[in-house]
Design a protein around this motif. Structure first.
Motif, PDB file in Angstrom:
ATOM      1  N   SER A  18      41.964  38.904  48.599  1.00 52.57           N
ATOM      2  CA  SER A  18      42.650  37.781  49.235  1.00 52.57           C
ATOM      3  C   SER A  18      44.157  37.868  49.025  1.00 52.57           C
TER       4      SER A  18
ATOM      5  N   ASP B   4      45.192  30.706  48.236  1.00 56.17           N
ATOM      6  CA  ASP B   4      44.444  31.934  48.472  1.00 56.17           C
ATOM      7  C   ASP B   4      44.713  32.997  47.417  1.00 56.17           C
TER       8      ASP B   4
ATOM      9  N   THR C 247      53.458  36.166  54.510  1.00 53.41           N
ATOM     10  CA  THR C 247      52.137  35.554  54.415  1.00 53.41           C
ATOM     11  C   THR C 247      51.607  35.068  55.759  1.00 53.41           C
TER      12      THR C 247
ATOM     13  N   TYR D 239      48.680  36.810  57.568  1.00 58.33           N
ATOM     14  CA  TYR D 239      47.386  37.012  56.917  1.00 58.33           C
ATOM     15  C   TYR D 239      46.232  37.032  57.912  1.00 58.33           C
TER      16      TYR D 239
ATOM     17  N   ILE E 168      45.427  40.289  51.499  1.00 57.85           N
ATOM     18  CA  ILE E 168      45.422  39.711  52.844  1.00 57.85           C
ATOM     19  C   ILE E 168      46.619  38.784  53.031  1.00 57.85           C
ATOM     20  N   PHE E 169      46.934  38.006  51.993  1.00 61.04           N
ATOM     21  CA  PHE E 169      47.958  36.967  52.100  1.00 61.04           C
ATOM     22  C   PHE E 169      49.310  37.396  51.541  1.00 61.04           C
TER      23      PHE E 169
ATOM     24  N   ARG F  50      50.689  43.592  60.995  1.00 62.26           N
ATOM     25  CA  ARG F  50      50.514  44.339  59.747  1.00 62.26           C
ATOM     26  C   ARG F  50      50.548  45.840  60.034  1.00 62.26           C
TER      27      ARG F  50
END
Length: 386
Positions: A311, A256, A319, A322, A314-315, A349
Protein backbone atom coordinates in the motif's frame (compact mmCIF):
# COMPACT_ATOMS: atom_id res chain seq x y z
CA UNK A 1 -1.11 -21.32 -21.32
CA UNK A 2 2.40 -22.45 -20.49
CA UNK A 3 3.05 -22.74 -16.76
CA UNK A 4 5.40 -19.96 -15.66
CA UNK A 5 7.64 -20.06 -12.62
CA UNK A 6 9.52 -16.80 -13.19
CA UNK A 7 9.06 -13.42 -14.82
CA UNK A 8 11.59 -10.93 -16.12
CA UNK A 9 10.86 -7.42 -14.93
CA UNK A 10 12.29 -4.11 -16.16
CA UNK A 11 15.09 -2.81 -13.93
CA UNK A 12 16.50 0.72 -13.39
CA UNK A 13 19.72 -0.27 -15.17
CA UNK A 14 17.76 -0.87 -18.37
CA UNK A 15 18.36 -4.59 -18.08
CA UNK A 16 15.94 -7.14 -16.69
CA UNK A 17 15.66 -8.80 -13.33
CA UNK A 18 14.28 -12.29 -12.83
CA UNK A 19 11.60 -12.86 -10.20
CA UNK A 20 10.28 -16.18 -8.99
CA UNK A 21 6.52 -16.37 -8.80
CA UNK A 22 5.07 -16.96 -5.34
CA UNK A 23 2.21 -19.25 -4.48
CA UNK A 24 -1.12 -17.50 -3.80
CA UNK A 25 -1.74 -16.68 -0.15
CA UNK A 26 -4.11 -19.12 1.56
CA UNK A 27 -6.86 -16.93 2.97
CA UNK A 28 -10.19 -17.71 4.63
CA UNK A 29 -12.39 -14.77 3.80
CA UNK A 30 -15.70 -13.49 5.10
CA UNK A 31 -19.00 -13.75 3.25
CA UNK A 32 -20.82 -11.28 5.52
CA UNK A 33 -19.78 -7.89 6.94
CA UNK A 34 -17.34 -8.09 9.85
CA UNK A 35 -18.72 -7.73 13.35
CA UNK A 36 -15.60 -6.21 14.88
CA UNK A 37 -15.25 -3.12 12.66
CA UNK A 38 -17.04 -1.21 9.92
CA UNK A 39 -15.04 -1.62 6.73
CA UNK A 40 -15.45 0.13 3.37
CA UNK A 41 -13.26 -0.29 0.31
CA UNK A 42 -13.19 2.76 -1.94
CA UNK A 43 -13.78 1.15 -5.33
CA UNK A 44 -12.23 2.19 -8.64
CA UNK A 45 -13.96 2.39 -12.00
CA UNK A 46 -13.19 0.16 -14.97
CA UNK A 47 -12.72 2.21 -18.12
CA UNK A 48 -14.16 1.33 -21.48
CA UNK A 49 -10.84 0.41 -23.14
CA UNK A 50 -12.05 1.28 -26.65
CA UNK A 51 -13.24 4.80 -25.84
CA UNK A 52 -11.21 6.12 -22.90
CA UNK A 53 -8.70 8.86 -23.65
CA UNK A 54 -7.20 11.95 -22.09
CA UNK A 55 -9.50 14.92 -22.41
CA UNK A 56 -12.63 12.91 -23.22
CA UNK A 57 -15.68 12.44 -21.00
CA UNK A 58 -15.46 9.46 -18.68
CA UNK A 59 -16.02 6.27 -20.69
CA UNK A 60 -16.93 3.54 -18.19
CA UNK A 61 -17.43 -0.19 -18.58
CA UNK A 62 -20.48 -0.31 -16.33
CA UNK A 63 -20.79 -4.10 -16.21
CA UNK A 64 -17.17 -4.62 -15.20
CA UNK A 65 -17.33 -1.76 -12.67
CA UNK A 66 -20.40 -3.21 -10.98
CA UNK A 67 -18.87 -6.70 -10.94
CA UNK A 68 -16.05 -5.25 -8.88
CA UNK A 69 -18.59 -3.88 -6.38
CA UNK A 70 -20.19 -7.31 -6.10
CA UNK A 71 -16.79 -8.88 -5.48
CA UNK A 72 -16.27 -6.51 -2.54
CA UNK A 73 -19.71 -7.23 -1.08
CA UNK A 74 -19.05 -10.97 -1.47
CA UNK A 75 -16.01 -10.52 0.79
CA UNK A 76 -18.06 -8.75 3.46
CA UNK A 77 -16.69 -5.31 2.61
CA UNK A 78 -18.78 -2.22 2.10
CA UNK A 79 -18.28 0.04 -0.92
CA UNK A 80 -17.33 3.70 -0.67
CA UNK A 81 -18.55 5.01 -3.99
CA UNK A 82 -17.78 7.97 -6.28
CA UNK A 83 -14.78 9.06 -4.24
CA UNK A 84 -11.18 9.82 -5.16
CA UNK A 85 -10.32 6.15 -5.83
CA UNK A 86 -12.96 6.27 -8.57
CA UNK A 87 -10.96 9.19 -10.07
CA UNK A 88 -13.37 11.80 -8.74
CA UNK A 89 -11.82 15.06 -9.88
CA UNK A 90 -9.26 13.20 -12.04
CA UNK A 91 -11.42 12.06 -14.93
CA UNK A 92 -14.74 11.29 -13.24
CA UNK A 93 -17.00 14.32 -13.46
CA UNK A 94 -20.11 15.03 -11.37
CA UNK A 95 -22.65 13.58 -13.83
CA UNK A 96 -20.69 10.31 -14.17
CA UNK A 97 -20.15 10.21 -10.40
CA UNK A 98 -23.89 10.52 -9.82
CA UNK A 99 -24.66 7.83 -12.38
CA UNK A 100 -22.08 5.55 -10.79
CA UNK A 101 -23.57 6.12 -7.34
CA UNK A 102 -27.13 5.47 -8.51
CA UNK A 103 -26.14 2.23 -10.22
CA UNK A 104 -24.16 1.01 -7.21
CA UNK A 105 -26.96 1.86 -4.79
CA UNK A 106 -29.44 -0.05 -6.94
CA UNK A 107 -27.11 -3.07 -7.11
CA UNK A 108 -26.52 -2.91 -3.36
CA UNK A 109 -30.25 -3.23 -2.67
CA UNK A 110 -30.35 -6.47 -4.66
CA UNK A 111 -27.74 -8.15 -2.43
CA UNK A 112 -27.96 -6.23 0.84
CA UNK A 113 -24.57 -4.61 0.28
CA UNK A 114 -23.38 -1.63 2.27
CA UNK A 115 -22.61 1.64 0.44
CA UNK A 116 -21.66 5.19 1.29
CA UNK A 117 -21.34 7.78 -1.48
CA UNK A 118 -19.06 10.77 -1.81
CA UNK A 119 -20.53 14.20 -2.51
CA UNK A 120 -18.61 17.32 -3.49
CA UNK A 121 -19.09 20.63 -5.29
CA UNK A 122 -17.58 19.60 -8.62
CA UNK A 123 -20.62 20.65 -10.67
CA UNK A 124 -19.36 24.23 -10.23
CA UNK A 125 -16.89 25.70 -12.72
CA UNK A 126 -13.44 27.00 -11.82
CA UNK A 127 -14.55 30.63 -11.49
CA UNK A 128 -14.79 32.26 -8.05
CA UNK A 129 -17.95 31.28 -6.18
CA UNK A 130 -19.70 32.59 -3.12
CA UNK A 131 -20.09 30.51 0.02
CA UNK A 132 -23.80 30.32 -0.70
CA UNK A 133 -23.16 28.83 -4.15
CA UNK A 134 -20.73 26.29 -2.69
CA UNK A 135 -23.22 25.36 0.03
CA UNK A 136 -25.99 24.95 -2.53
CA UNK A 137 -23.76 22.72 -4.67
CA UNK A 138 -23.09 20.42 -1.72
CA UNK A 139 -26.78 20.32 -0.80
CA UNK A 140 -27.78 19.57 -4.40
CA UNK A 141 -25.56 16.48 -4.45
CA UNK A 142 -26.65 15.52 -0.95
CA UNK A 143 -30.28 15.56 -2.06
CA UNK A 144 -29.55 13.45 -5.14
CA UNK A 145 -27.85 10.70 -3.15
CA UNK A 146 -30.39 10.68 -0.32
CA UNK A 147 -33.20 10.52 -2.90
CA UNK A 148 -31.54 7.37 -4.25
CA UNK A 149 -31.54 5.89 -0.75
CA UNK A 150 -27.87 6.51 0.01
CA UNK A 151 -25.84 7.89 2.89
CA UNK A 152 -23.07 10.32 2.09
CA UNK A 153 -19.43 11.10 2.68
CA UNK A 154 -18.96 14.86 2.52
CA UNK A 155 -15.76 15.13 0.51
CA UNK A 156 -13.44 18.11 0.62
CA UNK A 157 -14.30 20.89 -1.82
CA UNK A 158 -11.68 22.48 -4.03
CA UNK A 159 -14.07 25.40 -4.48
CA UNK A 160 -14.27 25.96 -0.75
CA UNK A 161 -10.49 25.73 -0.46
CA UNK A 162 -10.15 28.48 -3.10
CA UNK A 163 -12.89 30.80 -1.88
CA UNK A 164 -13.00 30.51 1.92
CA UNK A 165 -11.24 33.18 3.96
CA UNK A 166 -10.89 31.37 7.25
CA UNK A 167 -12.23 28.68 9.53
CA UNK A 168 -15.52 30.49 10.09
CA UNK A 169 -16.34 30.12 6.39
CA UNK A 170 -15.78 26.36 6.61
CA UNK A 171 -17.92 26.10 9.71
CA UNK A 172 -20.70 28.06 8.02
CA UNK A 173 -20.76 25.93 4.86
CA UNK A 174 -20.42 22.57 6.58
CA UNK A 175 -22.95 23.55 9.24
CA UNK A 176 -25.61 24.27 6.63
CA UNK A 177 -24.86 21.06 4.74
CA UNK A 178 -25.16 19.01 7.92
CA UNK A 179 -28.41 20.75 8.82
CA UNK A 180 -29.79 19.74 5.41
CA UNK A 181 -28.82 16.07 5.78
CA UNK A 182 -31.69 13.68 6.51
CA UNK A 183 -29.38 11.00 7.91
CA UNK A 184 -25.97 11.18 9.61
CA UNK A 185 -23.00 11.70 7.29
CA UNK A 186 -19.32 10.86 7.25
CA UNK A 187 -16.99 13.83 6.91
CA UNK A 188 -13.78 13.46 4.90
CA UNK A 189 -10.60 15.33 5.75
CA UNK A 190 -8.39 14.75 2.72
CA UNK A 191 -4.80 15.92 2.95
CA UNK A 192 -2.99 17.91 0.30
CA UNK A 193 -0.74 14.94 -0.46
CA UNK A 194 -3.80 13.39 -2.10
CA UNK A 195 -4.94 16.64 -3.72
CA UNK A 196 -2.58 19.65 -3.72
CA UNK A 197 -5.57 21.96 -4.31
CA UNK A 198 -6.65 21.28 -0.72
CA UNK A 199 -3.65 22.90 0.93
CA UNK A 200 -4.77 24.85 4.02
CA UNK A 201 -8.15 23.13 4.19
CA UNK A 202 -10.38 24.09 7.12
CA UNK A 203 -8.96 27.62 6.88
CA UNK A 204 -5.98 27.00 9.12
CA UNK A 205 -2.24 27.19 8.41
CA UNK A 206 -1.43 24.16 10.58
CA UNK A 207 -2.90 20.71 11.14
CA UNK A 208 -3.20 21.46 14.85
CA UNK A 209 -5.37 24.54 14.23
CA UNK A 210 -7.43 22.73 11.61
CA UNK A 211 -8.04 19.94 14.11
CA UNK A 212 -9.70 22.36 16.51
CA UNK A 213 -12.00 23.62 13.75
CA UNK A 214 -13.06 20.12 12.73
CA UNK A 215 -13.67 19.01 16.31
CA UNK A 216 -15.71 22.15 16.98
CA UNK A 217 -17.89 21.33 13.95
CA UNK A 218 -18.41 17.72 15.04
CA UNK A 219 -19.24 18.67 18.62
CA UNK A 220 -21.79 21.24 17.49
CA UNK A 221 -23.41 18.88 14.94
CA UNK A 222 -22.72 15.54 16.60
CA UNK A 223 -26.21 14.19 15.90
CA UNK A 224 -25.61 14.67 12.17
CA UNK A 225 -22.10 13.16 12.06
CA UNK A 226 -21.75 9.37 11.93
CA UNK A 227 -17.99 9.65 11.67
CA UNK A 228 -15.04 11.22 9.95
CA UNK A 229 -12.51 9.77 7.55
CA UNK A 230 -9.05 11.21 8.05
CA UNK A 231 -6.60 10.89 5.16
CA UNK A 232 -3.49 12.69 6.37
CA UNK A 233 -1.07 9.73 6.50
CA UNK A 234 -0.20 10.69 10.09
CA UNK A 235 -0.79 7.84 12.53
CA UNK A 236 -0.13 9.84 15.71
CA UNK A 237 -2.47 12.63 14.68
CA UNK A 238 -5.24 10.15 13.91
CA UNK A 239 -4.92 8.41 17.27
CA UNK A 240 -4.97 11.73 19.10
CA UNK A 241 -7.95 12.95 17.09
CA UNK A 242 -9.82 9.69 17.65
CA UNK A 243 -9.47 10.02 21.40
CA UNK A 244 -11.08 13.47 21.33
CA UNK A 245 -14.17 12.54 19.33
CA UNK A 246 -17.56 12.70 21.03
CA UNK A 247 -19.05 9.36 22.02
CA UNK A 248 -20.75 7.65 19.11
CA UNK A 249 -18.77 9.41 16.36
CA UNK A 250 -16.53 6.97 14.54
CA UNK A 251 -13.06 7.51 13.11
CA UNK A 252 -12.71 5.89 9.68
CA UNK A 253 -9.07 5.60 8.85
CA UNK A 254 -8.00 6.78 5.45
CA UNK A 255 -4.33 6.25 6.33
CA UNK A 256 -3.06 3.97 3.59
CA UNK A 257 0.38 3.89 5.26
CA UNK A 258 -0.62 2.73 8.77
CA UNK A 259 -4.06 1.13 8.58
CA UNK A 260 -3.16 -2.19 10.20
CA UNK A 261 -2.10 -0.53 13.46
CA UNK A 262 -4.95 1.96 13.44
CA UNK A 263 -7.65 -0.64 12.84
CA UNK A 264 -6.17 -3.01 15.42
CA UNK A 265 -6.30 -0.11 17.88
CA UNK A 266 -5.13 0.15 21.45
CA UNK A 267 -6.50 0.12 24.96
CA UNK A 268 -8.35 3.38 24.29
CA UNK A 269 -10.05 2.52 21.03
CA UNK A 270 -9.65 1.77 17.35
CA UNK A 271 -10.36 3.13 13.89
CA UNK A 272 -12.87 1.70 11.46
CA UNK A 273 -11.86 1.63 7.81
CA UNK A 274 -12.67 3.51 4.62
CA UNK A 275 -9.69 2.85 2.41
CA UNK A 276 -8.58 2.93 -1.19
CA UNK A 277 -5.95 0.38 -0.19
CA UNK A 278 -8.67 -2.20 0.42
CA UNK A 279 -9.60 -2.00 -3.27
CA UNK A 280 -6.10 -3.35 -3.98
CA UNK A 281 -6.02 -6.06 -1.28
CA UNK A 282 -9.69 -6.93 -0.64
CA UNK A 283 -9.17 -10.66 0.04
CA UNK A 284 -6.49 -9.90 2.63
CA UNK A 285 -8.72 -7.31 4.30
CA UNK A 286 -11.64 -9.74 4.45
CA UNK A 287 -9.51 -12.56 5.86
CA UNK A 288 -7.95 -10.24 8.43
CA UNK A 289 -11.37 -9.11 9.67
CA UNK A 290 -12.41 -12.76 9.95
CA UNK A 291 -9.57 -13.20 12.45
CA UNK A 292 -10.46 -10.00 14.30
CA UNK A 293 -14.09 -11.09 14.60
CA UNK A 294 -12.83 -14.09 16.55
CA UNK A 295 -10.73 -11.92 18.84
CA UNK A 296 -7.49 -12.97 17.15
CA UNK A 297 -5.60 -9.68 16.90
CA UNK A 298 -2.33 -11.48 16.25
CA UNK A 299 -3.90 -13.33 13.32
CA UNK A 300 -5.40 -10.07 12.05
CA UNK A 301 -1.99 -8.44 12.06
CA UNK A 302 -0.31 -11.46 10.50
CA UNK A 303 -2.58 -11.17 7.46
CA UNK A 304 -2.94 -7.39 7.10
CA UNK A 305 0.49 -6.06 8.09
CA UNK A 306 2.28 -7.67 5.10
CA UNK A 307 -0.01 -5.66 2.80
CA UNK A 308 1.15 -2.33 4.22
CA UNK A 309 4.44 -2.11 2.25
CA UNK A 310 2.46 -2.74 -0.93
CA UNK A 311 0.00 0.00 0.00
CA UNK A 312 2.81 2.43 0.80
CA UNK A 313 4.24 1.77 -2.64
CA UNK A 314 0.86 2.27 -4.31
CA UNK A 315 0.39 5.56 -2.45
CA UNK A 316 3.93 6.92 -2.71
CA UNK A 317 4.35 10.52 -3.89
CA UNK A 318 2.87 11.95 -6.01
CA UNK A 319 0.11 10.28 -4.01
CA UNK A 320 -2.78 11.42 -6.21
CA UNK A 321 -1.69 8.85 -8.81
CA UNK A 322 -2.27 5.90 -6.48
CA UNK A 323 -5.31 4.96 -8.60
CA UNK A 324 -2.91 3.63 -11.24
CA UNK A 325 -1.59 1.00 -8.85
CA UNK A 326 -5.08 -0.07 -7.84
CA UNK A 327 -6.08 -0.61 -11.48
CA UNK A 328 -2.78 -2.32 -12.37
CA UNK A 329 -3.28 -4.88 -9.60
CA UNK A 330 -6.93 -5.33 -10.54
CA UNK A 331 -5.77 -6.21 -14.06
CA UNK A 332 -3.04 -8.57 -12.86
CA UNK A 333 -5.38 -10.40 -10.48
CA UNK A 334 -7.88 -11.01 -13.27
CA UNK A 335 -10.56 -8.68 -11.92
CA UNK A 336 -10.65 -6.77 -15.20
CA UNK A 337 -9.52 -7.52 -18.73
CA UNK A 338 -7.26 -4.56 -19.52
CA UNK A 339 -5.00 -1.87 -18.09
CA UNK A 340 -6.65 1.31 -19.33
CA UNK A 341 -8.07 4.10 -17.19
CA UNK A 342 -10.52 6.91 -17.78
CA UNK A 343 -8.74 10.08 -18.92
CA UNK A 344 -5.66 8.02 -19.78
CA UNK A 345 -4.51 8.17 -16.17
CA UNK A 346 -2.50 4.92 -16.50
CA UNK A 347 0.36 7.16 -17.70
CA UNK A 348 0.57 8.64 -14.19
CA UNK A 349 3.08 6.02 -13.03
CA UNK A 350 6.32 4.81 -14.56
CA UNK A 351 7.10 1.35 -15.92
CA UNK A 352 9.58 0.87 -13.08
CA UNK A 353 6.84 1.66 -10.56
CA UNK A 354 4.56 -0.94 -12.15
CA UNK A 355 7.37 -3.50 -12.03
CA UNK A 356 7.97 -2.76 -8.34
CA UNK A 357 4.26 -3.19 -7.67
CA UNK A 358 4.35 -6.62 -9.33
CA UNK A 359 7.38 -7.61 -7.22
CA UNK A 360 5.86 -6.44 -3.93
CA UNK A 361 2.43 -7.90 -4.65
CA UNK A 362 4.01 -11.22 -5.65
CA UNK A 363 5.99 -11.30 -2.39
CA UNK A 364 2.78 -11.54 -0.31
CA UNK A 365 1.01 -13.98 -2.62
CA UNK A 366 -1.50 -11.42 -3.87
CA UNK A 367 -2.03 -13.06 -7.24
CA UNK A 368 -4.62 -15.86 -7.17
CA UNK A 369 -3.30 -17.03 -10.56
CA UNK A 370 0.43 -16.19 -10.71
CA UNK A 371 0.70 -17.48 -14.29
CA UNK A 372 -2.01 -15.08 -15.44
CA UNK A 373 -0.46 -12.14 -13.61
CA UNK A 374 2.98 -12.87 -15.05
CA UNK A 375 1.68 -13.33 -18.58
CA UNK A 376 -0.27 -10.07 -18.45
CA UNK A 377 2.62 -8.08 -16.96
CA UNK A 378 5.14 -9.54 -19.44
CA UNK A 379 2.88 -8.79 -22.39
CA UNK A 380 2.33 -5.21 -21.19
CA UNK A 381 6.03 -4.56 -20.72
CA UNK A 382 6.79 -6.09 -24.11
CA UNK A 383 4.20 -3.81 -25.65
CA UNK A 384 6.16 -0.85 -24.27
CA UNK A 385 9.26 -2.11 -26.08
CA UNK A 386 10.82 -3.61 -22.94
Amino acid sequence: MKTLTTIELPAPSGRRRTLELAEPAALETLIAPPRSRIAYAAGHVVADPLRSSAGSPAAIDWDATLRLRHSLWNLGLGVAESMDTAQRGMGLGPAAALGLAQRTLAEAKSVGGSVVVGIATDQLDAAPHSLEEITDAYIEQLGEIEAAGGSVVVMASRHLARNAHGSDDYLSVYGKVLDAAKRPVILHWLGSMFDPALEGYWGAPTIAEATETVLALIREKREKVAGIKISLLDKDHEVGFRRRLPAGVRLFTGDDFNYADLIAGDEQGYSDALLGAFAAVPRFASAAFAKLDNGDVTGFRAILEPTVPLSRLIFEAPTQYYKVGVVWLSYLTGCQSHFRMIAGLESGRSILHLADLFDTANSIGLFPEPDLAAARAAAYFQGQGL
